[in-house]
Design a protein around this motif. Structure first.
Motif, short mmCIF file in Angstrom:
data_model
loop_
_atom_site.label_atom_id
_atom_site.label_comp_id
_atom_site.label_asym_id
_atom_site.label_seq_id
_atom_site.Cartn_x
_atom_site.Cartn_y
_atom_site.Cartn_z
N LEU A 108 -7.55 -7.07 4.06
CA LEU A 108 -6.36 -6.23 3.89
C LEU A 108 -5.13 -7.10 4.09
CD1 LEU A 108 -4.97 -3.47 3.55
CD2 LEU A 108 -5.21 -3.16 6.04
N GLU A 109 -4.27 -7.15 3.07
CA GLU A 109 -3.02 -7.89 3.15
C GLU A 109 -1.86 -6.96 2.81
OE1 GLU A 109 -2.69 -11.60 1.23
OE2 GLU A 109 -4.60 -12.38 1.98
N LEU A 110 -0.91 -6.88 3.73
CA LEU A 110 0.26 -6.04 3.54
C LEU A 110 1.52 -6.89 3.71
CD1 LEU A 110 -0.84 -2.96 5.71
CD2 LEU A 110 -1.11 -3.26 3.24
N TRP A 111 2.34 -6.96 2.67
CA TRP A 111 3.65 -7.58 2.78
C TRP A 111 4.61 -6.47 3.20
CZ3 TRP A 111 4.62 -11.25 -1.99
CH2 TRP A 111 3.56 -12.18 -2.08
N LEU A 112 5.09 -6.52 4.42
CA LEU A 112 5.84 -5.41 4.99
C LEU A 112 7.30 -5.41 4.59
CD1 LEU A 112 4.17 -5.58 8.50
CD2 LEU A 112 3.65 -3.98 6.65
N GLY A 113 7.89 -6.58 4.37
CA GLY A 113 9.24 -6.66 3.86
C GLY A 113 10.31 -6.27 4.87
N VAL A 114 11.44 -5.83 4.35
CA VAL A 114 12.62 -5.60 5.18
C VAL A 114 13.15 -4.18 4.97
CG1 VAL A 114 13.26 -8.03 5.15
CG2 VAL A 114 14.22 -6.48 3.43
N GLU A 115 13.89 -3.70 5.95
CA GLU A 115 14.41 -2.32 5.91
C GLU A 115 15.36 -2.12 4.75
OE1 GLU A 115 16.42 0.93 8.98
OE2 GLU A 115 16.25 -1.19 9.55
N GLU A 116 16.13 -3.13 4.40
CA GLU A 116 17.10 -3.01 3.32
C GLU A 116 16.45 -2.58 2.01
OE1 GLU A 116 20.41 -5.79 0.97
OE2 GLU A 116 19.25 -6.62 2.65
N TYR A 117 15.19 -2.97 1.81
CA TYR A 117 14.48 -2.62 0.58
C TYR A 117 13.35 -1.61 0.83
CZ TYR A 117 17.19 -6.35 -1.46
OH TYR A 117 18.25 -7.13 -1.89
N GLY A 118 13.50 -0.79 1.84
CA GLY A 118 12.57 0.30 2.07
C GLY A 118 11.45 0.01 3.04
N GLY A 119 11.47 -1.16 3.68
CA GLY A 119 10.42 -1.52 4.61
C GLY A 119 10.65 -0.92 5.98
N ASP A 120 10.27 0.33 6.17
CA ASP A 120 10.52 1.01 7.44
C ASP A 120 9.27 1.10 8.31
OD1 ASP A 120 9.13 2.84 5.92
OD2 ASP A 120 10.57 4.48 6.15
N THR A 121 8.23 0.33 8.00
CA THR A 121 7.02 0.31 8.82
C THR A 121 7.32 -0.28 10.18
OG1 THR A 121 5.63 0.06 6.86
CG2 THR A 121 4.65 -0.54 8.97
N THR A 122 6.85 0.38 11.24
CA THR A 122 7.03 -0.11 12.60
C THR A 122 5.70 -0.60 13.16
OG1 THR A 122 6.57 2.02 13.65
CG2 THR A 122 8.84 1.62 12.92
N VAL A 123 5.76 -1.27 14.29
CA VAL A 123 4.54 -1.72 14.95
C VAL A 123 3.68 -0.51 15.34
CG1 VAL A 123 3.60 -2.92 16.96
CG2 VAL A 123 5.59 -3.87 15.75
N ALA A 124 4.33 0.58 15.71
CA ALA A 124 3.58 1.80 16.06
C ALA A 124 2.78 2.32 14.87
CB ALA A 124 4.54 2.88 16.55
N ASP A 125 3.32 2.17 13.66
CA ASP A 125 2.59 2.61 12.47
C ASP A 125 1.33 1.78 12.24
OD1 ASP A 125 4.50 4.59 11.73
OD2 ASP A 125 5.79 3.01 10.93
#
Length: 315
Positions: A179-196
């Motif tokens: 499983l590979e996830l590029w999480l990215g940045v908040e500016e472009y919609g990357g709102d994943t947190t460590v809790a998620d």
């Protein structure tokens, strides 16, 4: 750094299905990963025509891997849905299909954050034997799905929405090994947190998981701290925390946490580590046989009197 065209997929060389005007001998259907993409030199042929010509020219019953590249000249609207639906509707034509990649597009064609990705769950439902799935773009939704054959899932993004992570961790994927996830940045919609990421890091979501990539994140230090004590780590053989803004603080968490010497590979490329920290990582892991990637050390940019670190892929 930007996402690059695939040259190999599912262990097969990627072959571009030629334009209608090209007199090119086609390879054996199962010997390549077929890439279908819009040809800017032949603007008269849209993806629908390319798709229909492919169905007529290739023995699709033997096709093992399929890649969708640029699907039209202007890829700024929500136009991937009909493209994916064509593949879903043609499920009976592809009984041997085991790998699929959606939107193999470089930045010269369209920026990764401008690609409006679609829900990939319908494809998995249509192809219960699919083993490898990848996609590139702005991922916003992933409906939880039960799929017994999927072994590899790779989502490349400049900003991965938390709903996608929740949809994945809410899926039943008992065969998932990578499983590979590029999480990215908040500016472009990357709102994943460590809790998620907690259901994934807890180790109970995917019992067969052997490779985990949590990459391209502006929260890379926090992710490293969570990984340092995560129950999923002992069962992994490779781990990637690459492409993000990893600093000495995150690496210190890794060194102070559970042992990583059982790993075959630890990928930290594109990082902001000091010389001293890089040497500490080498001294700790390389004698144990861990392949350690510390390439592409980056330097913070400075403006406004402050230092700014950046992920490898965002816009």
């Amino acid at each position: 750094m930007s996402a690059r065209h695939l040259t190999e997929f599912h262990g097969l060389p990627v072959f571009d299905f030629p334009s209608a005007s090209a007199a090119e001998t086609l390879p054996e259907p199962g010997g390549v990963a077929w890439r279908l993409r819009y040809d800017w030199d032949d603007e008269s042929e849209q993806f629908e025509q390319i798709w229909q010509r492919f169905l007529g020219a290739v023995r699709t019953e033997d096709v093992r891997a399929l890649v969708v590249g640029a699907w039209e000249e202007e890829m700024f609207e929500d136009t991937l849905g009909p493209v994916l639906q064509r593949v879903v509707d043609a499920r009976d034509r592809f009984p041997a299909l085991r790998a699929f990649f959606l939107a193999d597009v470089e930045s010269e064609e369209n920026e990764i954050s401008w690609i409006q990705q679609v829900d990939l769950a319908p494809l998995l439902t249509a192809y219960p034997q699919l083993a490898e799935l990848g996609a590139r773009g702005g991922h916003r939704v992933f409906t939880p799905v039960d799929h017994g054959a999927l072994r590899s899932l790779r989502l490349e993004s400049g900003g991965l929405a938390r709903e996608v992570v929740r949809g994945i961790t809410g899926s039943k994927l008992p065969a998932l090994e990578s499983l590979e996830l590029w999480l990215g940045v908040e500016e472009y919609g990357g709102d994943t947190t460590v809790a998620d990421l907690a259901p994934l890091l807890d180790g109970g979501a995917f019992p067969a998981l052997r490779h985990l990539g949590l990459q391209d994140s502006e929260l890379q230090d926090e992710i490293a701290a969570a990984v340092a004590t995560a129950p999923v780590v002992p069962s992994l053989t490779s781990l990637s925390l690459s492409m993000g803004v990893l600093t000495d603080a995150g690496a210190e968490s890794l060194l102070g946490g559970q042992s990583l010497t059982h790993l075959d590979r630890l990928d930290l490329h594109h990082h902001f580590l000091s010389d001293a920290m890089m040497q500490r990582l080498r001294d700790t892991l390389e004698p144990a046989g861990v392949e350690l990637d510390l390439s592409d050390r980056s330097t913070p940019s400075e403006w406004g009197g402050e230092q700014h670190r950046y992920v490898a892929v965002s816009e």
